[in-house]
Design a protein around this motif. Structure first.
Motif, short mmCIF file in Angstrom:
data_model
loop_
_atom_site.label_atom_id
_atom_site.label_comp_id
_atom_site.label_asym_id
_atom_site.label_seq_id
_atom_site.Cartn_x
_atom_site.Cartn_y
_atom_site.Cartn_z
N ASP A 148 -2.31 7.66 3.31
CA ASP A 148 -2.55 8.92 3.32
C ASP A 148 -3.96 9.52 3.08
O ASP A 148 -4.38 10.24 3.58
N ALA A 149 -4.70 8.90 2.08
CA ALA A 149 -6.08 9.03 1.84
C ALA A 149 -6.95 8.94 3.10
O ALA A 149 -7.79 9.63 3.42
N ILE A 150 -6.62 7.71 3.64
CA ILE A 150 -7.55 7.19 4.82
C ILE A 150 -7.29 8.19 6.08
O ILE A 150 -8.10 8.66 6.81
N GLU A 151 -5.93 8.55 6.14
CA GLU A 151 -5.39 9.46 7.21
C GLU A 151 -6.19 10.79 7.04
O GLU A 151 -6.78 11.51 7.90
N GLN A 152 -6.33 11.24 5.67
CA GLN A 152 -6.88 12.61 5.42
C GLN A 152 -8.63 12.48 5.71
O GLN A 152 -8.98 13.47 6.47
N ALA A 176 -7.89 -0.21 -7.82
CA ALA A 176 -9.16 -0.32 -7.82
C ALA A 176 -9.65 -0.78 -6.28
O ALA A 176 -10.49 -0.28 -5.74
N ALA A 177 -8.68 -1.71 -5.81
CA ALA A 177 -9.17 -2.50 -4.51
C ALA A 177 -9.17 -1.26 -3.56
O ALA A 177 -9.88 -1.06 -2.72
N SER A 178 -8.11 -0.43 -3.58
CA SER A 178 -7.60 0.82 -2.71
C SER A 178 -8.81 1.58 -2.81
O SER A 178 -9.22 2.29 -1.63
N ALA A 179 -9.38 2.15 -3.87
CA ALA A 179 -10.34 3.07 -4.10
C ALA A 179 -11.67 2.54 -3.30
O ALA A 179 -12.19 3.31 -2.71
N LEU A 180 -11.86 1.25 -3.61
CA LEU A 180 -13.28 0.77 -2.86
C LEU A 180 -12.86 0.78 -1.28
O LEU A 180 -13.89 1.13 -0.56
N ALA A 181 -11.76 0.48 -0.96
CA ALA A 181 -11.57 0.39 0.37
C ALA A 181 -11.64 1.80 1.13
O ALA A 181 -12.08 2.05 2.13
N VAL A 185 -14.11 3.16 4.09
CA VAL A 185 -13.89 3.95 5.34
C VAL A 185 -14.60 5.28 4.97
O VAL A 185 -15.02 5.62 6.32
N ARG A 186 -14.69 6.22 4.21
CA ARG A 186 -15.34 7.21 4.04
C ARG A 186 -16.80 6.86 4.57
O ARG A 186 -17.32 7.85 5.38
N GLU A 187 -17.65 5.97 4.09
CA GLU A 187 -18.75 5.75 4.54
C GLU A 187 -19.19 5.46 5.76
O GLU A 187 -19.81 5.86 6.63
N GLY A 188 -18.12 4.79 6.53
CA GLY A 188 -17.98 4.09 7.75
C GLY A 188 -17.84 5.38 8.80
O GLY A 188 -18.67 5.62 9.62
N LEU A 189 -16.91 6.29 8.30
CA LEU A 189 -16.78 7.42 9.01
C LEU A 189 -17.95 8.40 9.02
O LEU A 189 -18.26 9.05 10.19
N ARG A 206 -6.55 -3.73 6.22
CA ARG A 206 -5.13 -4.68 6.24
C ARG A 206 -5.06 -5.68 5.37
O ARG A 206 -6.30 -6.39 5.04
N ALA A 207 -4.08 -5.87 4.47
CA ALA A 207 -4.07 -7.17 3.56
C ALA A 207 -3.55 -8.44 4.22
O ALA A 207 -2.83 -8.59 5.04
N ASP A 208 -4.45 -9.43 3.71
CA ASP A 208 -4.45 -10.86 4.33
C ASP A 208 -4.67 -11.76 3.53
O ASP A 208 -5.81 -11.85 2.70
N ASP A 209 -3.75 -12.54 2.93
CA ASP A 209 -3.69 -13.35 1.88
C ASP A 209 -4.18 -12.58 0.36
O ASP A 209 -3.57 -11.98 0.09
N GLU A 210 -5.15 -13.03 0.05
CA GLU A 210 -5.76 -12.51 -1.22
C GLU A 210 -6.86 -11.30 -1.33
O GLU A 210 -7.48 -10.85 -2.09
N LEU A 211 -6.96 -10.91 0.25
CA LEU A 211 -7.94 -9.93 0.51
C LEU A 211 -7.57 -8.67 1.22
O LEU A 211 -6.59 -8.63 1.81
N LEU A 212 -8.27 -7.68 1.06
CA LEU A 212 -7.91 -6.34 1.68
C LEU A 212 -9.16 -6.02 2.59
O LEU A 212 -10.39 -6.23 2.22
N ARG A 213 -8.82 -6.31 3.95
CA ARG A 213 -9.82 -6.38 4.81
C ARG A 213 -9.94 -4.98 5.57
O ARG A 213 -9.00 -4.44 6.08
N VAL A 214 -11.36 -4.50 5.39
CA VAL A 214 -11.65 -3.16 5.83
C VAL A 214 -12.62 -3.04 7.14
O VAL A 214 -13.75 -3.72 6.90
N ASP A 215 -12.44 -2.42 7.95
CA ASP A 215 -13.32 -2.34 9.28
C ASP A 215 -13.26 -1.03 9.98
O ASP A 215 -12.40 -0.37 10.05
#
Length: 277
Positions: A148-152, A176-181, A185-189, A206-215
């Protein structure tokens, strides 16, 4: 014992031989003075060492406070000012009727008021007159609210004329991981809005194994778009935050060579980040 023999030898006293009492007293006085001098020198060196450590710690604390203030100011104000700049630029390019221009001016005014309120809050904190504000880019977004935060954030960027497409699958990422993600996203936008202008932007979390991948990837500058640079500290602050929690951040041309073909901001964040960014 060895030190005592050395001192006794210095004053002409040989062990095992009768000596005048005053010579023995003098030897002990010299010995006590020598030991006291050594202890005083060691104490002075320790005090100087502790003072140097205290000064170094104080300098490090001041430097960290300055970095924190710089980051918070960027998070609270820079995004809003960038939105004002880009919205005004887009309005000049795309709005042709009075209604559209009035809408753009209304949005600019609202964003400006919000930025002023954020700045006032930060100044109150620096003056010791208010509670510490939480930067917008670090809202406590947990796994259930990250989408929801990313969509906002995407919706706010769409108002600037960008076509933002999102895909969010955070998995078991903690807050904490979500906040950094969300900050990535905000900086990229924000960078896409400033440097690419109205165009397509893809956001993938997207979560993958032990990482949250943000692009966050844009399609390059829109035809005729004039770049509106920001403070130049956003990516630097983001890199510092990422390093502090063991995340990896990268930024550069989408194809690895030409920024005109698009730009990508990426982060690889441990899902169970323990330190709050």
């Amino acid at each position: 014992m060895v030190l005592g023999l050395a001192v006794l030898s210095m004053v002409g006293v040989a062990p095992g031989r009768e000596q005048a009492p005053w010579i023995q007293i003098l030897a002990w006085i010299v010995l006590v003075a020598f030991v006291a001098t050594l202890l005083w020198l060691r104490r002075r060196e320790r005090i100087a060492y502790e003072a140097a450590l205290t000064e170094q710690a104080a300098r490090a604390a001041v430097a960290e406070d300055r970095l924190t203030i710089a980051r918070d100011l960027h998070d609270l104000v820079s995004g809003s000012l960038g939105a004002i700049t880009v919205r005004a630029a887009v309005a000049q390019r795309l709005e042709t009727d009075e209604a559209g221009l009035r809408t753009a001016l209304t949005e600019v005014e609202a964003t400006s008021r919000a930025a002023t309120a954020d700045l006032r809050s930060m100044l109150a904190v620096l003056r010791g007159q208010g509670a510490e504000p939480l930067p917008a880019s670090f809202s406590p977004a947990g796994p259930s609210s990250l989408a929801d935060a990313i969509e906002q954030a995407a919706a706010e960027t769409r108002e600037l004329g960008l076509d933002v497409r999102t895909r969010t699958e955070p998995g078991d990422a903690n807050s904490a991981a979500s906040a950094l993600a969300l900050a990535v996203v905000r900086e990229g936008l924000a960078n896409a809005a400033r440097y690419a202008g109205p165009g397509a932007v893809d956001v993938t979390v997207r979560a993958d194994d032990e990482l949250l991948r943000v692009d966050v990837t844009d399609a390059g500058p829109a035809p005729g778009w004039v770049v509106h640079p920001g403070t130049g500290t956003g990516l630097m602050s983001l890199a510092e935050r990422s390093a502090a929690v063991g995340a990896r951040l990268s930024a550069g041309p989408r194809d690895g060579h030409d920024e005109s073909a698009g730009f990508r901001l990426s982060a690889r964040i441990p899902l169970n980040t323990e330190v709050r960014p």
